[in-house]
Write a protein that holds these residues in place. Structure first.
Motif: not given
Length: 122
Positions: A36-44, A3-7
């Protein structure tokens, strides 16, 4: 599945039964930024941002890393998340109590004709 960190943050937040608004109250971050962090809009997101969110949710960085790798988080993460949720509830209760006390004191001062004014620190 990785998963991404946001997920991983969103998953932990939902397990803790916290809303993005709850995180906003605790961290001071806007709900839009959290989303934005959770959805991946803000990726890092930066490390300090992730750490601030993880602490507010009540998960350790180790538990968060395990979530990213697709491993289940330990029981300590769930207990900490419940503690964070309880803390947020107590903060809200204290804030409401503080507002009520302020209103009562203001009413008392008004009843005294405004003669006594509380000392304010500068």
């Amino acid at each position: 599945m990785r998963k991404t960190i946001g997920q991983a943050l969103r998953e932990a937040r939902l397990e803790a039964k916290l809303s993005a608004r709850d995180l906003e109250r605790v961290t001071g971050m806007a709900t839009a930024a959290i989303s934005q962090i959770e959805t991946g809009v803000r990726k890092d997101p930066g490390f300090s941002t992730v750490l601030r969110l993880a602490r507010a949710i009540g998960v350790s960085m180790e538990d968060l890393a395990q979530r990213v790798e697709g491993k289940s988080a330990g029981k300590s993460g769930a207990g900490s998340a419940r503690s964070a949720a309880r803390a947020i509830g107590l903060i809200e209760k204290a804030r409401a109590g503080s507002e009520k006390s302020t209103n009562l004191l203001t009413g008392a001062l008004d009843a005294l004709g405004g003669r006594a004014r509380p000392h304010r620190k500068r």
